[in-house]
Design an enzyme around this catalytic site. Structure first.
Site, PDB file in Angstrom:
ATOM      1  N   GLU A  22      -0.513   4.531  -3.196  1.00 23.09           N
ATOM      2  CA  GLU A  22      -1.001   4.236  -1.805  1.00 23.09           C
ATOM      3  C   GLU A  22      -0.199   5.405  -0.622  1.00 23.09           C
ATOM      4  O   GLU A  22       0.815   5.266  -0.649  1.00 23.09           O
ATOM      5  CB  GLU A  22      -0.807   2.925  -1.525  1.00 23.09           C
ATOM      6  CG  GLU A  22      -1.650   1.868  -2.441  1.00 23.09           C
ATOM      7  CD  GLU A  22      -1.259   0.349  -1.811  1.00 23.09           C
ATOM      8  OE1 GLU A  22      -1.813  -0.350  -2.641  1.00 23.09           O
ATOM      9  OE2 GLU A  22      -0.435   0.241  -1.068  1.00 23.09           O
TER      10      GLU A  22
ATOM     11  N   ASP B 287       1.760  -4.463   9.715  1.00 24.63           N
ATOM     12  CA  ASP B 287       3.107  -3.895   8.813  1.00 24.63           C
ATOM     13  C   ASP B 287       4.130  -4.271   9.577  1.00 24.63           C
ATOM     14  O   ASP B 287       4.262  -4.518  11.129  1.00 24.63           O
ATOM     15  CB  ASP B 287       2.819  -2.308   8.824  1.00 24.63           C
ATOM     16  CG  ASP B 287       1.628  -1.690   8.272  1.00 24.63           C
ATOM     17  OD1 ASP B 287       1.796  -2.122   7.090  1.00 24.63           O
ATOM     18  OD2 ASP B 287       0.741  -1.131   8.571  1.00 24.63           O
TER      19      ASP B 287
END
Length: 270
Positions: free
Chosen positions: A49, A60
């Protein structure tokens, strides 16, 4: 079959989970990031990824937020990220690569242009965390029409009423966020993960990858016994953050990747 389908099918034959590694494109700079990217498969990454840097990565945690800041400070953008994929593909034609991030940079790049350029570069899938299934027509549908998988996130708060909707149009694999909150947060209990995987398997035949909170080979091995894929990101990025040189960053990430891979590969060996 797509590269993702092929890889997960191969690993199923081998009775082991995939090690899925996440790094942010351009962190800490283009050349170091490309060296890490090129080195990951040999270090044991089964699926990669690659984060698309964005100014407001709200899903995040601190480690990946700082990675975004470093990458943007080094002038990384979506065009350079696609160039990085092209350079990676010059030496690797079989490791699946998924771009992960937010819709804003894709929107500014232009969706049709992005899909065409991503496909040409060798991108296999997309994880776009702020594109719910209600907006499939904007990105998911045209991406899949071009042969790019669209991977959905599911969480502990995705209930049985919502889950079929989230999985509608999903392809490649399902990414289960084992801790509700931001990336890099504390690890989930194995009992919770086992229950979640069983619930997801009642709704989909897609491979299930577990992420968020996995930092050690031991944790990776424990998850690898339960799921089809083990996702590690923040722990790898911490090595980039603490490195005093490009060489140290590359060595730190690839060494941890190799240790995690060994944990995953031994997980189901009796």
């Amino acid at each position: 079959m797509s590269r993702l389908q092929t890889r997960f099918a191969q690993l199923k034959e081998q009775n082991r989970a995939a090690l899925v590694t996440f790094v942010t494109a351009g962190d800490p700079n283009y050349d170091t990031s490309l060296a890490i990217l090129k080195g990951l498969p040999a270090a044991g990454a089964d699926v990669i990824e690659l984060g698309m840097p964005f100014t407001d990565p709200m899903a995040d945690g601190p480690a990946i937020q700082l990675a975004n800041i470093r990458a943007l400070g080094a002038k990384q953008n979506l065009a350079k990220t696609l160039q990085m994929v092209r350079e990676f593909r010059e030496g690797n034609s079989d490791t699946p690569l998924v771009l992960m991030g937010y819709f804003n940079p894709i929107h500014h790049y232009g969706v049709p242009r992005f899909i065409a350029d991503a496909k040409a570069a060798g991108v296999d899938g997309l994880i776009v965390v702020d594109m719910p299934p209600e907006h499939n027509s904007e990105l998911c549908d045209p991406a899949q029409a071009a042969g790019i998988d669209f991977i959905r996130l599911t969480t502990p708060t995705t209930d049985d009423a919502r889950l079929p909707k989230v999985l509608d149009g999903s392809s490649g694999f399902v990414y289960y966020v084992s801790v509700a909150g931001v990336t890099g947060a504390g690890a989930a209990t194995l009992e919770h993960v086992e229950e979640a995987v069983a619930r997801l398997r009642r709704h989909t035949d897609l491979p299930i990858s577990i992420g968020f909170g996995i930092r050690t080979p031991e944790q990776a091995a424990a998850i690898a016994r339960l799921a089809d894929g083990v996702v590690v990101g923040s722990a790898l990025i911490d090595h980039i953050a603490s490195a005093e040189s490009s060489e140290q960053a590359v060595d730190g990430v690839l060494s941890l990747c190799a240790a995690l891979s060994e944990g995953v590969r031994k997980a189901r060996v009796s």
